[in-house]
Structures are given as C-alpha cells and as structure tokens.
Design an enzyme around this catalytic site. Structure first.
Site, PDB file in Angstrom:
ATOM      1  N   CYS A  73       0.833  -1.205   0.000  1.00  0.00           N
ATOM      2  CA  CYS A  73       0.000   0.000   0.000  1.00  0.00           C
ATOM      3  C   CYS A  73       0.869   1.258   0.000  1.00  0.00           C
ATOM      4  O   CYS A  73       2.025   1.236   0.432  1.00  0.00           O
ATOM      5  CB  CYS A  73      -0.875   0.032   1.246  1.00  0.00           C
ATOM      6  SG  CYS A  73      -2.170  -1.207   1.301  1.00  0.00           S
ATOM      7  N   GLU A  75       0.570   3.909   1.919  1.00  0.00           N
ATOM      8  CA  GLU A  75       0.909   4.397   3.259  1.00  0.00           C
ATOM      9  C   GLU A  75       2.140   3.698   3.800  1.00  0.00           C
ATOM     10  O   GLU A  75       3.014   4.317   4.407  1.00  0.00           O
ATOM     11  CB  GLU A  75      -0.265   4.167   4.225  1.00  0.00           C
ATOM     12  CG  GLU A  75      -1.528   4.925   3.874  1.00  0.00           C
ATOM     13  CD  GLU A  75      -2.464   4.162   2.931  1.00  0.00           C
ATOM     14  OE1 GLU A  75      -1.976   3.396   2.068  1.00  0.00           O
ATOM     15  OE2 GLU A  75      -3.688   4.345   3.054  1.00  0.00           O
TER      16      GLU A  75
HETATM   17  N1  THU Z   1      -4.306   0.331  -1.006  1.00  0.00           N
HETATM   18  C1  THU Z   1      -3.479   1.281  -0.488  1.00  0.00           C
HETATM   19  O1  THU Z   1      -2.495   1.686  -1.115  1.00  0.00           O
HETATM   20  N2  THU Z   1      -3.763   1.763   0.728  1.00  0.00           N
HETATM   21  C2  THU Z   1      -4.817   1.371   1.491  1.00  0.00           C
HETATM   22  O2  THU Z   1      -4.919   1.767   2.635  1.00  0.00           O
HETATM   23  C3  THU Z   1      -5.843   0.520   0.915  1.00  0.00           C
HETATM   24  C4  THU Z   1      -5.467  -0.192  -0.323  1.00  0.00           C
HETATM   25  C5  THU Z   1      -3.965  -0.233  -2.303  1.00  0.00           C
HETATM   26  C6  THU Z   1      -3.518  -1.671  -2.248  1.00  0.00           C
HETATM   27  C7  THU Z   1      -3.887  -2.159  -3.625  1.00  0.00           C
HETATM   28  O3  THU Z   1      -2.821  -1.846  -4.505  1.00  0.00           O
HETATM   29  C8  THU Z   1      -5.095  -1.338  -4.017  1.00  0.00           C
HETATM   30  O4  THU Z   1      -5.108  -0.218  -3.143  1.00  0.00           O
HETATM   31  C9  THU Z   1      -6.423  -2.070  -3.899  1.00  0.00           C
HETATM   32  O5  THU Z   1      -6.559  -2.668  -2.667  1.00  0.00           O
END
Ligand code: THU
Length: 160
Positions: A73, A75
């Site tokens: 992710c 974050e």
């Molecule tokens: N994702 C994030 O980058 N941060 C989050 O807090 C939620 C999900 C990303 C992970 C994945 O690449 C996409 O969003 C779908 O889940």
C-alpha cells in the site's frame, strides 16, 4: 461483565480548501505521488505524503505485484521509506488520497487495517500523535488527530 465503549472523534471537511495551507500542500504531494501508483490489477491508485519534523516530505504510492500479496500500500511504502531514510525524525502529518481509475471516488478512503497497524508502530515509537488526513479524488476530507482514533485497542510493544 462490564461494557467497554470505545469512542473516536474524526473531523470531516467539505473540501480540501477548508484545511490549513500546509495540509493542502501535503495533500497535493500525495496526489502527485498517486500518479506513480502501479496498480494494473486493482486499478485503484493511492498516494500518501508524510510531513516530518525535520521539514522533509516523504511520499509513496501503492505498488502491486502479479503475486498479489507481494504488493504494498501507499501508506506503508511511504512510512517505511521514512523510517529507512530518516530514522530519528518524527512524523507529524500523513495525507492520503485514493481512487479507482474505473470511476471517480468521491468518498474519503481510510487506510487499510494493515497500514493502520504499521502507522501505529511509528506513532508509539515516536510518542507523538500523527495527524492523518484522507480523501477520495475529490470532495470531503477526514482528519484524525491521531492514528489511535483509527485503531482502538492497538497491539503494540507494551504487549510483548
Ligand atoms: N491500497 C493502499 O495503497 N492503501 C490502502 O490503505 C488501501 C489499499 C492499495 C492496495 C492495492 O494496490 C489497491 O489499493 C487495492 O486494494
């Protein structure tokens, strides 16, 4: 038996312009970082920007992988880079902007559970709350004065 009630306070702003200049600027950096998201599988692009107490801004975006769980992710990409590059700096604020490329995301998107746990580690370590701001591509912005509001009953080093 005793009932345990857990309350969290969050602040909802109608749009980004209601926030202070430094937050607006941080959200813009998160948005720029989002342009570098690599999300060919989910088509969901996320950007995060951290303001550190040394004045530096660290950004990250989600990076996916054909082996889905190997992706990361936005974050966590940002917070781990911050820890790796400036291990002594404290994180003051985190801005997160997220949305699908399939349709416009107008609701604020909070960090996922795994990211909350990872952010909690740094908040506990630095003994200073991290202000967190999150939004969709447009519209409302949610502010939390601390990660603790987003993850009550945190599991941290005090349990070990
Ligand atoms: N994702 C994030 O980058 N941060 C989050 O807090 C939620 C999900 C990303 C992970 C994945 O690449 C996409 O969003 C779908 O889940």
């Amino acid at each position: 038996m005793k009932e345990l009630k857990i309350e969290s306070t969050l602040y909802v702003y109608d749009n980004l312009n209601e926030l202070d200049k430094d937050v607006i600027s941080l959200m813009h950096k998160a948005s720029e970082a989002r342009d570098n998201a690599y999300a060919p599988y989910s088509k969901f692009n996320v950007g995060a920007a951290l303001l550190l107490d040394n004045g530096e801004v660290i950004t990250g975006s989600n990076q996916e992988n054909a082996s889905y769980p190997s992706g990361l992710c936005a974050e966590r990409t940002a917070i781990y880079y911050s820890g790796a590059k400036y291990p002594k700096a404290k994180i003051l604020k985190m801005a997160i902007i997220a949305g699908s490329t399939k349709s416009q995301t107008t609701e604020p998107i909070p960090p996922c559970g795994a990211c909350r746990q990872s952010i909690a580690e740094y908040e506990v370590k630095q003994d200073l709350p991290i202000e967190i701001f999150f939004m969709g591509e447009v519209g409302k912005v949610v502010k939390s004065n601390s990660l603790a509001n987003l993850l009550p009953l945190v599991f941290d080093k005090s349990a070990l």
